[in-house]
Design an enzyme around this catalytic site. Structure first.
Site, PDB file in Angstrom:
ATOM      1  N   CYS A   1       0.760  -1.220   0.008  1.00 45.86           N
ATOM      2  CA  CYS A   1      -0.177  -0.033   0.079  1.00 45.86           C
ATOM      3  C   CYS A   1       0.816   1.220   0.009  1.00 45.86           C
ATOM      4  O   CYS A   1       2.030   1.254  -0.085  1.00 45.86           O
ATOM      5  CB  CYS A   1      -0.931  -0.006   1.114  1.00 45.86           C
ATOM      6  SG  CYS A   1      -0.302   0.152   2.885  1.00 45.86           S
ATOM      7  N   ALA A   2       0.273   2.527   0.290  1.00 40.95           N
ATOM      8  CA  ALA A   2       1.090   3.860   0.203  1.00 40.95           C
ATOM      9  C   ALA A   2       2.152   3.554   1.321  1.00 40.95           C
ATOM     10  O   ALA A   2       3.279   3.943   1.016  1.00 40.95           O
ATOM     11  CB  ALA A   2       0.128   5.027   0.336  1.00 40.95           C
TER      12      ALA A   2
END
Length: 382
Positions: free
Chosen positions: A77-78
């Site tokens: 994810c980020a």
């Protein structure tokens, strides 16, 4: 709840080594679709799918059939949090070999992998630092206890730590041009090591700090063996772009020439004016150089440009045979190629240029957000 010891994290460095060793890995990217389409992890043995986190909050049943049972799976994810949550759900659902990327795409963007390019004639070596998630390439020239760092990115600890471990002092930091796709660490690295910071004067009209002029006729020496770094004025990507010839073996081409493409002239809003400069550099100035020079660019576009152990390099003579940007004989066709149908411009490139001029001083978080996304300094993708 699962046993927390079952959930494993993988660092960006560990992922990089797996990719450079061509180890197969399956990635589940849980960022939103637009972020995924703009920028993702790519590799020769990487299989990747995208399923946004918000579609998985209530359960991972929709992706279970897509996740292999007998292969390493990495959830991304980020920044980390969402991937840990999804990885936990996959483990609870009976999947194994599940890990998450520590620090997420944030850490992937900032990881630098040092790769030895080769030895220098009278002792010493040249090291390439591959910023694999962003496509940036920095260099360290080492000779007799001294070093010069070229096109340093903002993660200056990596260069300082490497120099310390190898018992060398960084005497010079050099930017081949005023960068627009990433924040330079050259000036900060020079300040922390007591070195001299070099910048092409034609790119420095608006800078707010002192620097040494990088221009033709000057020679930067590293170590007692006098390994020369000879500047070669080579405008086109910027008006001040200056290549470096190191030890009569290596051509550090900045963002003028890449392994699979050539530099774009539009990031300072001067494309129409700089096209002829770009063509002159590539089709005349570089033609006068030895074909045996090893070209070391400041960026790469795709993972396919990485060679053995992650090196990004090519012989100049071979590029004149194989690089499409060096084989457009008609001047009008060249102009069209480098000014029309270009890839999107780098994220926040105007703010990045202002940062590199010393006009603004963004926070660490702001700097990361400004740099988010792939390298877009080339005319076309590899």
């Amino acid at each position: 709840m699962i046993n927390q010891a079952q959930l494993q994290g993988m660092t960006a460095g560990q992922l990089t080594k797996k990719m450079l060793n061509n180890e197969p890995i399956f990635i589940l990217d849980v960022r939103n679709e637009s972020d995924f389409n703009d920028w993702k992890i790519e590799g020769n043995q990487v299989k990747i799918i995208n399923q946004p986190y918000f579609d998985l909050i209530d359960g991972v049943d929709t992706v279970l059939d897509l996740i292999p049972d007998h292969q390493e799976v990495l959830v991304v994810c980020a920044k980390e949090g969402s991937s840990k949550f999804v990885a936990e759900q996959l483990l609870e659902a009976g999947k194994r070999q599940i890990s998450y990327l520590i620090g997420g795409m944030h850490s992937w963007s900032e990881h630098l992998e040092p790769v030895k390019i080769g030895d220098l004639k009278d002792g010493g070596e040249i090291i390439q630092f591959v910023r694999i998630g962003k496509g940036c390439l920095s260099y360290m020239v080492i000779s007799n206890g001294e070093a010069a760092v070229i096109d340093a990115v903002r993660m200056t600890d990596v260069f300082a730590d490497y120099a310390r471990k190898n018992h060398v002092i960084i005497k010079h930091t050099i930017d081949t041009h005023l960068h627009a796709d990433h924040i330079s660490g050259g000036r900060q690295l020079a300040a922390r090591t007591g070195g001299t910071y070099w910048l092409p004067p034609k790119d420095a009209d608006e800078v707010r700090f002192a620097y040494e002029k990088l221009e033709d006729g000057k020679s930067i020496e590293v170590g007692n063996t006098r390994i020369k770094i000879q500047p070669v004025y080579s405008p086109g990507h910027t008006i001040g772009s200056t290549s470096l010839i190191v030890d009569d073996q290596y051509l550090l081409s900045g963002d003028i020439l890449f392994v699979k493409s050539i530099g774009r002239p539009d990031l300072a809003g001067q494309a129409a004016d700089w096209v002829s400069d770009l063509r002159t550099t590539l089709y005349e100035r570089y033609k006068q150089l030895s074909e045996n020079l090893i070209v070391l660019p400041a960026h790469f576009g795709k993972f396919t440009e990485l060679g053995e152990r992650g090196r990004v390099s090519a012989r100049l003579g071979d590029l004149y045979k194989e690089n499409p940007g060096l084989n457009i004989q008609d001047a009008a066709a060249f102009r069209s190629t480098v000014t029309e149908n270009l890839p999107p411009q780098p994220n926040a490139y105007q703010e990045i240029r202002q940062t590199n001029m010393g006009k603004i001083i963004p926070s660490e978080q702001e700097q990361w957000e400004m740099e988010t996304g792939p390298n877009r300094c080339a005319v076309h993708d590899a």
